[in-house]
Design an enzyme around this catalytic site. Structure first.
Site, PDB file in Angstrom:
ATOM      1  N   ILE A  88      -4.465 -19.189  -3.404  1.00  0.00           N
ATOM      2  CA  ILE A  88      -5.593 -19.634  -4.242  1.00  0.00           C
ATOM      3  C   ILE A  88      -6.515 -18.459  -4.535  1.00  0.00           C
ATOM      4  O   ILE A  88      -6.950 -18.232  -5.655  1.00  0.00           O
ATOM      5  CB  ILE A  88      -6.381 -20.757  -3.520  1.00  0.00           C
ATOM      6  N   GLU A  89      -6.783 -17.662  -3.500  1.00  0.00           N
ATOM      7  CA  GLU A  89      -7.802 -16.621  -3.650  1.00  0.00           C
ATOM      8  C   GLU A  89      -7.364 -15.453  -4.537  1.00  0.00           C
ATOM      9  O   GLU A  89      -8.188 -14.668  -4.970  1.00  0.00           O
ATOM     10  CB  GLU A  89      -8.258 -16.135  -2.271  1.00  0.00           C
ATOM     11  N   GLY A 125       0.828  -1.212   0.000  1.00  0.00           N
ATOM     12  CA  GLY A 125       0.000   0.000   0.000  1.00  0.00           C
ATOM     13  C   GLY A 125       0.860   1.258   0.000  1.00  0.00           C
ATOM     14  O   GLY A 125       0.562   2.234  -0.710  1.00  0.00           O
ATOM     15  N   PRO A 152      13.810 -16.539  -2.994  1.00  0.00           N
ATOM     16  CA  PRO A 152      12.360 -16.314  -2.821  1.00  0.00           C
ATOM     17  C   PRO A 152      11.782 -15.411  -3.915  1.00  0.00           C
ATOM     18  O   PRO A 152      10.667 -15.646  -4.397  1.00  0.00           O
ATOM     19  CB  PRO A 152      12.272 -15.636  -1.440  1.00  0.00           C
ATOM     20  N   HIS A 159     -15.401  11.679  12.104  1.00  0.00           N
ATOM     21  CA  HIS A 159     -14.004  11.205  12.137  1.00  0.00           C
ATOM     22  C   HIS A 159     -13.088  12.171  11.380  1.00  0.00           C
ATOM     23  O   HIS A 159     -12.815  11.955  10.195  1.00  0.00           O
ATOM     24  CB  HIS A 159     -13.906   9.814  11.506  1.00  0.00           C
ATOM     25  N   GLU A 180      -9.973  12.469  11.510  1.00  0.00           N
ATOM     26  CA  GLU A 180      -8.695  11.853  11.135  1.00  0.00           C
ATOM     27  C   GLU A 180      -8.700  11.346   9.687  1.00  0.00           C
ATOM     28  O   GLU A 180      -7.648  11.248   9.059  1.00  0.00           O
ATOM     29  CB  GLU A 180      -8.341  10.708  12.107  1.00  0.00           C
ATOM     30  N   CYS A 222     -15.896  10.385  17.928  1.00  0.00           N
ATOM     31  CA  CYS A 222     -17.037   9.479  17.774  1.00  0.00           C
ATOM     32  C   CYS A 222     -17.422   8.899  19.140  1.00  0.00           C
ATOM     33  O   CYS A 222     -17.997   9.600  19.947  1.00  0.00           O
ATOM     34  CB  CYS A 222     -16.752   8.421  16.722  1.00  0.00           C
ATOM     35  N   LEU A 223     -17.058   7.635  19.440  1.00  0.00           N
ATOM     36  CA  LEU A 223     -17.378   7.119  20.765  1.00  0.00           C
ATOM     37  C   LEU A 223     -16.721   7.988  21.847  1.00  0.00           C
ATOM     38  O   LEU A 223     -17.267   8.148  22.941  1.00  0.00           O
ATOM     39  CB  LEU A 223     -16.903   5.667  20.883  1.00  0.00           C
ATOM     40  N   THR A 276      18.247 -14.263  -3.097  1.00  0.00           N
ATOM     41  CA  THR A 276      17.329 -13.879  -4.177  1.00  0.00           C
ATOM     42  C   THR A 276      16.331 -14.985  -4.540  1.00  0.00           C
ATOM     43  O   THR A 276      15.401 -14.753  -5.303  1.00  0.00           O
ATOM     44  CB  THR A 276      18.104 -13.530  -5.467  1.00  0.00           C
ATOM     45  N   GLY A 299     -14.940   3.640  18.852  1.00  0.00           N
ATOM     46  CA  GLY A 299     -15.065   2.218  19.156  1.00  0.00           C
ATOM     47  C   GLY A 299     -16.517   1.780  19.197  1.00  0.00           C
ATOM     48  O   GLY A 299     -17.436   2.590  19.098  1.00  0.00           O
ATOM     49  N   ARG A 337     -23.861   4.566  14.738  1.00  0.00           N
ATOM     50  CA  ARG A 337     -25.304   4.297  14.799  1.00  0.00           C
ATOM     51  C   ARG A 337     -26.014   5.186  15.810  1.00  0.00           C
ATOM     52  O   ARG A 337     -27.210   5.355  15.765  1.00  0.00           O
ATOM     53  CB  ARG A 337     -25.561   2.847  15.236  1.00  0.00           C
TER      54      ARG A 337
HETATM   55  N1  GLN Z   1     -20.422   2.858  18.876  1.00  0.00           N
HETATM   56  C1  GLN Z   1     -20.732   4.233  18.595  1.00  0.00           C
HETATM   57  C2  GLN Z   1     -21.864   4.363  17.592  1.00  0.00           C
HETATM   58  O1  GLN Z   1     -22.138   3.442  16.851  1.00  0.00           O
HETATM   59  C3  GLN Z   1     -19.521   4.996  18.138  1.00  0.00           C
HETATM   60  C4  GLN Z   1     -18.963   4.530  16.825  1.00  0.00           C
HETATM   61  C5  GLN Z   1     -17.563   5.021  16.553  1.00  0.00           C
HETATM   62  O2  GLN Z   1     -16.838   5.419  17.470  1.00  0.00           O
HETATM   63  N2  GLN Z   1     -17.140   4.964  15.312  1.00  0.00           N
HETATM   64  O3  GLN Z   1     -22.498   5.369  17.512  1.00  0.00           O
END
Ligand code: GLN
Length: 541
Positions: free
Chosen positions: A150-151, A19, A192, A508, A510, A382-383, A190, A355, A463
């Protein structure tokens, strides 16, 4: 000029940094004035990585159009400053899903549906779609996995066919391999690489350029040997030595002449590469004027890839402030109100991570409370933002046992709650609030000051939301709402007053930070952290 296609495969072992090589080549071509995009083909059966555990897969990178994608797309955006979309990440799961959906609709007109040609045609159509958009001079396609798996076979076969479909002069095959050092023999080996190239060639895809990962310089005899056994010219053996920072890789690849070879072989028009800003950025991160320490509080901290974009955004934000950011990885499961001061007492800033699920929540709440009370700059993402709201509700707004219904459905104060449209949804994949949404900022707030704008766009993946029914109660108790989604009146950013820098964001940030466009919130956060360091240093005198 017709679009050129570059296929990048990997051999010998995974984790060679395909990447980063793709992103680095992309950066070099962009620096030469070409329009480039990079696509990742992933050979697993999940339709996208959105349903995968961060331990399995690392971060899920979300694009503007709401696709849940591989974290390599984050590197592509950070290096190229070009936005990606769903089209830039395709998995075997999605390919089969689409083919089977067509079959059910009768679109194959009674034919027997097979890997060749139907699956390979579907793969090719995903590659060509980017080229045919007319937006790019070069499409780089990174084939996930390792040659010989294989994949990977249908992908290699699709690339082989594409070389004929679009004309050989319009395609290039780059193979990334490993040249290991055997201490016992005191030599680089070399074999490999030879085997890997042979396996690839047996599938009909001969590499034009070999990028050889190695811990040691490849001398001319090793280069000759690889070239001879693998049917490439000496100049097409590119050494990729370990770098201190991923951001150095484009410069190392340029030194090795990778972009030069690509330009020649594909007969691409090109000007001299303009890498001035890139070099300046690399110098800043290699020789920072100062350093600081920020805690990253999360529950997947043993697996740094789960927070890839956050780590990179902190580096970008640090560079803008001429500072190096050292991260202290703090496991939220282990944090309690009793040990938090000892665990976080040495950091100058606290980032509470995103999270899912209840594990480690009380630790995150303890970290937020500590940041709020000790006036340590804090960014909750977020969380992390949801935890900041819960903590404020419990400890500043008199809402005892306030919680998110994600963790406690019976809470008397569901300050974070399901969005109404999420209640009935049973499928897990692709059903969150995903992708880019508007947010209007309130003047006079930290957020407004950081962005210097009234209306911004940020990417989401969640969510749950701040519950509008309890919003007034929180605001009356002193919580500042500094960003709101104008269409649906959803709270996007919260802050607290009487604190040097305390911001929680539902989105987010970031995911949008790049080398050339570091995210303003991270720049502002690191700035506050540095100011906090100065304050504490003075106080200690
Ligand atoms: N679990 C929380 C939600 O779904 C926060 C999600 C997150 O941090 N990306 O709203």
């Amino acid at each position: 000029m017709s679009t050129k296609y570059i296929f990048v495969t990997g051999g010998v072992t995974s984790s060679l940094g395909k990447g980063i090589i793709c992103a680095s080549l992309g950066r070099l071509l962009v620096a030469r004035g070409l329009r480039v995009t990079i696509q990742k083909l992933d050979p697993y059966i999940n339709v996208d990585p959105g349903t995968m555990n961060p331990y399995e897969h690392g971060e899920v990178y979300v694009t503007d159009d709401g696709a849940e994608t591989d974290l390599d797309l984050g590197h592509y955006e950070r290096f190229l400053d070009v936005k990606t979309s769903q089209d830039n990440n395709v998995t075997t799961g999605r390919i089969y899903y689409d083919v089977i959906t067509k079959e059910r609709r009768g679109e194959y007109l009674g034919k027997t549906v097979q890997v060749i040609p139907h699956i390979t045609d579907e793969i090719k159509s995903h590659v060509l779609r980017l080229g045919q958009s007319g937006e790019y001079d070069v499409v780089i396609t990174e084939v996930g996995g390792t040659v010989g798996d294989i994949e990977s076979l249908p992908y290699i076969e699709a690339m082989r066919q594409l070389r004929y479909d679009v004309g050989r002069k319009n395609t290039l095959s780059i193979h990334l391999t490993l040249v290991p050092y055997l201490a016992a023999a005191g030599e680089l080996k070399t074999k490999p690489t030879q085997h890997s190239v042979r396996t690839l060639s047996e599938s009909g895809l001969n590499p034009d350029i070999l990028v050889c990962r190695s811990e040691y310089e490849l001398d001319s005899s090793i280069r000759n040997k690889i070239a001879q056994f693998c049917n490439v010219e000496n100049e097409d053996v590119i050494a990729s030595l370990d770098a201190e920072s991923i951001y150095e890789v484009p410069l190392l690849m340029q030194k090795e002449g990778l972009d030069q070879r690509v330009i020649q072989k594909l007969d691409l028009p090109s000007k001299n590469p303009d890498l001035e800003r890139w070099i300046e950025f690399v110098n800043r991160i290699k020789h920072p004027e100062k350093t600081t320490k920020i805690a990253l509080v999360g529950k997947y901290v043993e697996h740094h890839d789960a927070y890839k974009s956050i780590v990179e955004a902190l580096i970008h934000g640090g560079a803008m402030n001429n500072a190096g950011v050292n991260i202290k990885w703090v496991q939220s499961d282990d944090l309690t109100e009793e040990n938090v001061a000892a665990e976080l007492g040495d950091v100058k800033g606290i980032l509470v991570a995103p999270g899912f699920g209840g594990r480690g929540i009380e630790g995150k709440l303890a970290a937020v409370k500590f940041a709020r009370e000790s006036k340590i700059p804090m960014l909750g993402i977020c969380l992390g933002m949801q935890c900041a709201v819960i903590e404020y509700a419990r400890n500043c707004a008199g809402m005892e046992k306030a919680n998110s219904t994600e963790f406690d459905e019976e809470t008397p104060f569901p300050v974070i709650d399901y969005m109404p449209e999420q209640r009935e949804v049973e499928d897990k994949g692709g059903t969150m609030r995903l992708g880019k949404y508007d947010c209007s900022l309130v003047e006079g707030t930290q957020a407004h000051q950081a962005y210097g704008e009234d209306l911004i766009e940020e990417r989401h993946r969640h969510r749950f939301e701040l519950n509008n029914e309890l919003r007034k109660k929180l605001v009356d108790a002193g919580l500042t709402i500094s960003g709101v989604n104008p269409e649906r009146n959803l709270v996007e950013i919260i802050e607290i007053e009487d604190h040097p820098w305390f911001v929680g964001v539902q989105f987010h940030p970031e995911l949008r930070s790049t080398v050339y466009d570091p995210h303003p919130l991270f720049v502002s956060f690191v700035n506050a952290v540095l100011e906090n360091s100065e304050v504490t240093a003075k106080a200690a005198l």
